[in-house]
Design a protein around this motif. Structure first.
Motif, PDB file in Angstrom:
ATOM      1  N   GLY A 157      86.050  19.683  10.493  1.00  0.00           N
ATOM      2  CA  GLY A 157      85.868  20.841  11.355  1.00  0.00           C
ATOM      3  C   GLY A 157      84.414  21.243  11.486  1.00  0.00           C
ATOM      4  O   GLY A 157      83.977  21.664  12.567  1.00  0.00           O
ATOM      5  N   VAL A 158      83.644  21.103  10.407  1.00  0.00           N
ATOM      6  CA  VAL A 158      82.222  21.430  10.447  1.00  0.00           C
ATOM      7  C   VAL A 158      81.488  20.518  11.428  1.00  0.00           C
ATOM      8  O   VAL A 158      80.636  20.969  12.202  1.00  0.00           O
ATOM      9  N   VAL A 159      81.822  19.230  11.422  1.00  0.00           N
ATOM     10  CA  VAL A 159      81.173  18.280  12.328  1.00  0.00           C
ATOM     11  C   VAL A 159      81.442  18.655  13.785  1.00  0.00           C
ATOM     12  O   VAL A 159      80.532  18.646  14.632  1.00  0.00           O
ATOM     13  N   LEU A 160      82.681  19.008  14.090  1.00  0.00           N
ATOM     14  CA  LEU A 160      83.021  19.391  15.466  1.00  0.00           C
ATOM     15  C   LEU A 160      82.291  20.663  15.881  1.00  0.00           C
ATOM     16  O   LEU A 160      81.769  20.762  16.994  1.00  0.00           O
ATOM     17  N   LEU A 161      82.255  21.645  14.986  1.00  0.00           N
ATOM     18  CA  LEU A 161      81.565  22.892  15.295  1.00  0.00           C
ATOM     19  C   LEU A 161      80.057  22.676  15.434  1.00  0.00           C
ATOM     20  O   LEU A 161      79.416  23.264  16.308  1.00  0.00           O
ATOM     21  N   LEU A 162      79.502  21.834  14.578  1.00  0.00           N
ATOM     22  CA  LEU A 162      78.073  21.553  14.647  1.00  0.00           C
ATOM     23  C   LEU A 162      77.710  20.873  15.958  1.00  0.00           C
ATOM     24  O   LEU A 162      76.697  21.201  16.589  1.00  0.00           O
ATOM     25  N   ALA A 163      78.544  19.918  16.398  1.00  0.00           N
ATOM     26  CA  ALA A 163      78.288  19.249  17.674  1.00  0.00           C
ATOM     27  C   ALA A 163      78.343  20.239  18.822  1.00  0.00           C
ATOM     28  O   ALA A 163      77.503  20.204  19.748  1.00  0.00           O
ATOM     29  N   SER A 164      79.320  21.150  18.787  1.00  0.00           N
ATOM     30  CA  SER A 164      79.415  22.168  19.836  1.00  0.00           C
ATOM     31  C   SER A 164      78.243  23.146  19.770  1.00  0.00           C
ATOM     32  O   SER A 164      77.716  23.574  20.801  1.00  0.00           O
ATOM     33  N   MET A 165      77.832  23.478  18.556  1.00  0.00           N
ATOM     34  CA  MET A 165      76.727  24.418  18.386  1.00  0.00           C
ATOM     35  C   MET A 165      75.423  23.849  18.931  1.00  0.00           C
ATOM     36  O   MET A 165      74.622  24.555  19.544  1.00  0.00           O
ATOM     37  N   ARG A 166      75.219  22.559  18.728  1.00  0.00           N
ATOM     38  CA  ARG A 166      73.991  21.935  19.235  1.00  0.00           C
ATOM     39  C   ARG A 166      74.037  21.752  20.749  1.00  0.00           C
ATOM     40  O   ARG A 166      73.021  21.437  21.366  1.00  0.00           O
ATOM     41  N   GLY A 167      75.231  21.936  21.328  1.00  0.00           N
ATOM     42  CA  GLY A 167      75.349  21.838  22.775  1.00  0.00           C
ATOM     43  C   GLY A 167      75.209  23.164  23.501  1.00  0.00           C
ATOM     44  O   GLY A 167      75.315  23.209  24.732  1.00  0.00           O
ATOM     45  N   VAL A 168      74.980  24.244  22.767  1.00  0.00           N
ATOM     46  CA  VAL A 168      74.775  25.541  23.408  1.00  0.00           C
ATOM     47  C   VAL A 168      73.476  25.500  24.209  1.00  0.00           C
ATOM     48  O   VAL A 168      72.424  25.125  23.675  1.00  0.00           O
ATOM     49  N   PRO A 169      73.511  25.853  25.502  1.00  0.00           N
ATOM     50  CA  PRO A 169      72.295  25.789  26.326  1.00  0.00           C
ATOM     51  C   PRO A 169      71.156  26.632  25.751  1.00  0.00           C
ATOM     52  O   PRO A 169      71.339  27.815  25.444  1.00  0.00           O
ATOM     53  N   LYS A 170      69.991  26.016  25.578  1.00  0.00           N
ATOM     54  CA  LYS A 170      68.849  26.742  25.022  1.00  0.00           C
ATOM     55  C   LYS A 170      68.388  27.848  25.953  1.00  0.00           C
ATOM     56  O   LYS A 170      67.770  28.829  25.511  1.00  0.00           O
TER      57      LYS A 170
END
Length: 282
Positions: A157-170
């Motif tokens: 779950g951490v990996v999935l959340l981390l991938a989504s978090m890094r995809g948040v538009p800067k």
């Protein structure tokens, strides 16, 4: 080209499901032909089997707490692992590694960690002057011990959340900084809503997996003490393959199926209130 999958689906999934539905209305002891009894198994389950209600309560308690705590821990770890620090790849690998450890090995490891005298947790509590409980032998502490074990595998779950978090538009975060938003406001007002679809996925998968918990209970406690850690899947396994009441076990499996479907439907039904999709217009 589709026929191999169709054959496998019918033989190994749809066929057994239909058969188990039929068996749930019968008195079936594996070694003798099933005898139709109608709703007797379900009537007995809800009115004459006190163990069933205790098992259902244990499973619900375990599911609610483990899914809730795992979700919070996963989000916190993903936020920490998203920091631009040296050696972060190593930390991410360390967090994910426990998810790759086989369940039997994890259970045996926690049997040692939770040992009343030589266990790491009780020894750490002893340093603080606290007498730790006998985690796996006390009714009040055995399910919290299983919940601790469930946290061991939050890495996926951490990996999935981390991938989504890094995809948040800067651009959104930069605009929030210009508007004067502090880090806490940026996380809760921008990052967390953007993570909500992945959180929904983790919650639904966590619900399904927690209601079907089996290996941890079977290896560590066997359902004891006094059925305090008995869950639905180990209970139906015991009824079907130890007590040879396969008809009753089939009924338990369909009740479990109904509970999982209801909880999943509630999660999806309420998702419109808290799940945000980037392309969605409200």
């Amino acid at each position: 080209m589709v026929s191999p999958w169709l054959v496998g689906f019918v033989v190994f999934l749809a066929g057994p499901m239909i058969a188990s539905l039929y068996f749930s209305f019968t008195d079936y002891a594996l070694l003798t032909p099933p005898v139709w009894t109608g709703l007797d198994n379900y009537i007995r389950m809800f009115t004459a089997d006190p163990v069933f209600w205790k098992v259902l309560g244990n499973t619900t308690y375990y599911t609610v707490i483990s899914v809730g705590v795992s979700t919070i821990v996963s989000i916190a770890l993903a936020a920490l692992l998203n920091k631009p620090l040296a050696g972060m790849r190593i930390y991410r690998t360390i967090v994910y590694l426990p998810a790759l450890v086989p369940l039997v090995a994890s259970a045996m490891l926690f049997a040692w960690v939770l040992a009343p005298d030589a266990g790491l947790i009780n020894r750490a509590l002893g340093v603080l002057g606290i007498t730790g409980p006998d985690w796996l032998r006390e009714e009040a502490w055995v399910i919290p011990a299983l919940i601790l074990l469930s946290l061991w595998g939050v890495g996926t779950g951490v990996v999935l959340l981390l991938a989504s978090m890094r995809g948040v538009p800067k651009e959104l975060l930069e605009a929030a900084v210009i508007d004067g938003a502090n880090p806490r406001q940026r996380f809760f007002q921008i990052v967390l809503p953007m993570l909500s679809p992945v959180i929904l996925f983790n919650v639904v998968m966590g619900l399904i997996g927690s209601f079907q918990v089996f290996g941890q209970v079977y290896i560590l406690t066997g359902g004891g003490p006094n059925n305090a850690s008995q869950m639905l899947v180990p209970y139906l396994f015991e009824e079907g393959f130890k007590n040879y009441r396969m008809g009753y076990a089939s009924g338990l499996s369909w009740v479990l199926f109904a509970v999982i479907m209801i909880c999943t439907a509630i999660a999806f039904r309420t998702s419109s209130r808290w799940v945000f999709y980037e392309t969605e217009v409200r």
